[in-house]
Design an enzyme around this catalytic site. Sequence first.
Site, PDB file in Angstrom:
ATOM      1  N   ASP A 181      19.654 100.929  40.035  1.00  0.00           N
ATOM      2  CA  ASP A 181      19.214  99.696  40.682  1.00  0.00           C
ATOM      3  C   ASP A 181      20.001  98.527  40.105  1.00  0.00           C
ATOM      4  O   ASP A 181      21.141  98.699  39.676  1.00  0.00           O
ATOM      5  CB  ASP A 181      17.702  99.530  40.479  1.00  0.00           C
ATOM      6  CG  ASP A 181      17.021  98.852  41.666  1.00  0.00           C
ATOM      7  OD1 ASP A 181      17.391  97.709  41.986  1.00  0.00           O
ATOM      8  OD2 ASP A 181      16.117  99.467  42.260  1.00  0.00           O
ATOM      9  N   HIS A 256      15.344  92.727  41.443  1.00  0.00           N
ATOM     10  CA  HIS A 256      14.974  93.921  42.195  1.00  0.00           C
ATOM     11  C   HIS A 256      14.727  95.118  41.282  1.00  0.00           C
ATOM     12  O   HIS A 256      13.725  95.833  41.417  1.00  0.00           O
ATOM     13  CB  HIS A 256      16.098  94.214  43.200  1.00  0.00           C
ATOM     14  CG  HIS A 256      15.796  95.298  44.186  1.00  0.00           C
ATOM     15  ND1 HIS A 256      16.047  96.625  43.928  1.00  0.00           N
ATOM     16  CD2 HIS A 256      15.288  95.241  45.440  1.00  0.00           C
ATOM     17  CE1 HIS A 256      15.705  97.342  44.986  1.00  0.00           C
ATOM     18  NE2 HIS A 256      15.244  96.529  45.924  1.00  0.00           N
ATOM     19  N   SER A 620      12.184  99.545  49.448  1.00  0.00           N
ATOM     20  CA  SER A 620      12.546  99.508  48.021  1.00  0.00           C
ATOM     21  C   SER A 620      11.318  99.532  47.128  1.00  0.00           C
ATOM     22  O   SER A 620      11.370 100.015  45.998  1.00  0.00           O
ATOM     23  CB  SER A 620      13.348  98.237  47.717  1.00  0.00           C
ATOM     24  OG  SER A 620      14.670  98.360  48.127  1.00  0.00           O
TER      25      SER A 620
END
Length: 846
Positions: A181, A256, A620
Amino acid sequence: MEGLRRWHLAAVLVLSAWMLMAGAWCQEEVTAVYIVTLRQAPAAHVYYDELRKGRNVFRKGSSSGRLTRMHKPRNGSQSHGSSGSYVARVHDSLLRTTLRGEKYLKLYSYHYLVSGFAVLVTPQQANKLSRRREVANVVLDFSVRTATTHTPQFLGLPGGAWVKEGGYESAGEGVVIGFVDTGIDPTHPSFSDCISDHPYPVPAHYSGVCEVTPDFPSGSCNRKLVGARHFAASAITRGIFNSSQDYASPFDGDGHGTHTASVAAGNHGIRVIVAGHHFGNASGMAPRAHIAVYKALYKSFGGFAADVVAAIDQAAQDGVDIISLSITPNRRPPGIATFFNPIDMALLAAVKAGIFVVQAAGNTGPSPKSIASFSPWIFSVGAATHDRAYSNSIVLGNNVTIAGVGLAPGTGKDTMYPLISALDALNNDTTVTSDMYVGECQDSSSFTKELVRGNLLICSYSIRFVLGLSTVKQALQTAHNLSAAGIVFYMDPFVIGFQLNPIPMRIPGIIIPSPDDSKILLRYYNASVEREGQAKRVVKFGATALITGGLKANYSVSAPKVMYYSARGPDPEDSFLADADILKPNLVAPGNSIWAAWSSLGTDSVEFLGEHFAMMSGTSMAAPHVAGLAALIKQKFPSFSPAAIASALSTTACVYDRTGGPIMAQRAYTNPDINQSPATPFDMGSGFVNATAALDPGLIFDSSYDDYMLFLCGINGSAPVVLNYTGQNCWAYTNTTSEPDLNLPSITIAKLNVSRTVQRTVANIADNETYTVGWSAPYGVSLKVFPTHFDISAGQKQVLTVALNATLNSSAASFGRIGLFGNRGHVVSIPVSVIVKFSPSNSTNI
């Protein structure tokens, strides 16, 4: 760790110097990054072949049959250490021999999951490499992109799955989840190893390292965050890597990666404070699982396959148990089948090594065939709602109430405040002509403070907010500077179909997301003011309102529901969009409005800039929910294969919402709750994840690496591609498997030509049990299952034969379900999907 830090710094300096020296050359010849795979089998394949004999996957609760992640030689980095450095030297020799005297730059040597390397060369040089007998495949690098306080309660973990595993204090302990990620913020309390009286153990099977840089200093890792690295060589060669924004370290400058890691395995009981408001306590799905970070995605540009493959290769070599990928490719892979691409094939090797792989389905729904996670060995997860929502509203002086969004306090129940439009509060130096966006309230110097003070300021929410050119945060600062009592945003009519998440506000505020409701507000306001003169200057403000506030959660929402943006099946088999006989997504999980940890310097959402938690939506967010739940299954059944874990999750999934009705799927961006209908398996896969039931599935559908190879070799014309990617010949797999016969916990047939018989094999991981088989057939298909009853002892297997016959011609997909009902309470559910049907009684073309 210090040696690894110096190596990375040296690599960056070498790359930078090389790019400067090669500037003139690059102007003459176009260079690109290519991923080169060699015919030599990678290390994981060799160790798998040595260890697979005699393996018992289904020994209940036992770790003695566990695939040990090879306990093979592992290295501190991909190109250092005994095995890794030898392979790197072999790659260097091949490049020198092939490209004698020519300029090139090798970025990575892959040797664990993939045998090969990534190199920056010209197309002519790539062609030279492809002609070498040692080289199997040369693929142009491609780009990829990124695709909680209440969800543990919604999934029933505190009273279900966690209780079965000894409570949250041990849920997931000993399992390592690897995240490919945008990195992680190691300072966040969600990743601390000292917040509990119960100390974290050291996972003995994990051998990764913690990269040390100025952004990620020594001590960033601990017994919770057990490893962290970053991979950016492909991005650096393109000249797009900005170290000040993207951080040449595992540190998360986006947000994220921190978010997804905490969803799966963040610590339990972390207070969620945003904009000064308390929204509960957060927990990951497996709060005691360990986290290993492999940063290959970046805020400014996304990422590239060469870096992602390097991250996956290293994660497997380090010994992770689960890989979580909240990323998807930017384009459908070319070639004879979507399954043949560098990322999916690296993940196949990871599955071969016993690693369960979870990937986000993609945020490209609701159109059919929009799925971005293709292969049967990957567990693809779509996004659904959960039952918590935050509602806010504004009550106008004419007693009309308008719903909106905004994690904001209210103005109070009894006091009505005057409304004033930003356009009616301009100072003498500002006009709409001089600043056409002044109504978005981005600069307090444009307004007269005396007019705004104590009133509710009305601002415009335009497409510029969607694009990030204007922000709610800046408008809130304007309202604060002008001493407004609160702020009201109306939706510009040109912002069509954009769905707003609740946005944190420190002062009373609301965003009206509907253009129609926004018109109601503006009509009331304009009808209540008095204007005079040619300039239509306001002499009296008559409109009033109060804001109820959106800090209190509402749990009356019907849920779960498949979100409009969640990518859909059927799975595209190739770039021509032929339908694969593989069900995708595998299932759906909570993905909408998810509270989770946020990087202290995360910039992915400007509205949460500087906060420690953020509310995000997308597949996600759904994928790490499943990664965390998979850790609970791995903890209970350490000998489970990746396919067994996938089966446990799939066969126990729910197909009904909390009201007892069918799970619904949103069908459009605009008014999604109006444009919805019952979800099909192409929307939700097997259904909505059931965390507690997945820990006691009763029966398991298992598939091995050899089964996947039989499946791949059964694709017409695939033998050369299989050889190129795996180094294995399809002639060794004489009895190939067609897609419908792969032992998946689902049945999908793209073209039913009159009739088809498929088989499935189940294995009992529970006690002795008697099962009754029932089914509902897809429309236009007759279906029978044999046997209809069977007794199965613990550890035994049972073959099921499913006969399907087309009863009419149709090109419309239809769906059914097979249920296996055990007398000890186990229920095993198998979705059946049939697209095109050719009936013998009607030969008319369709």
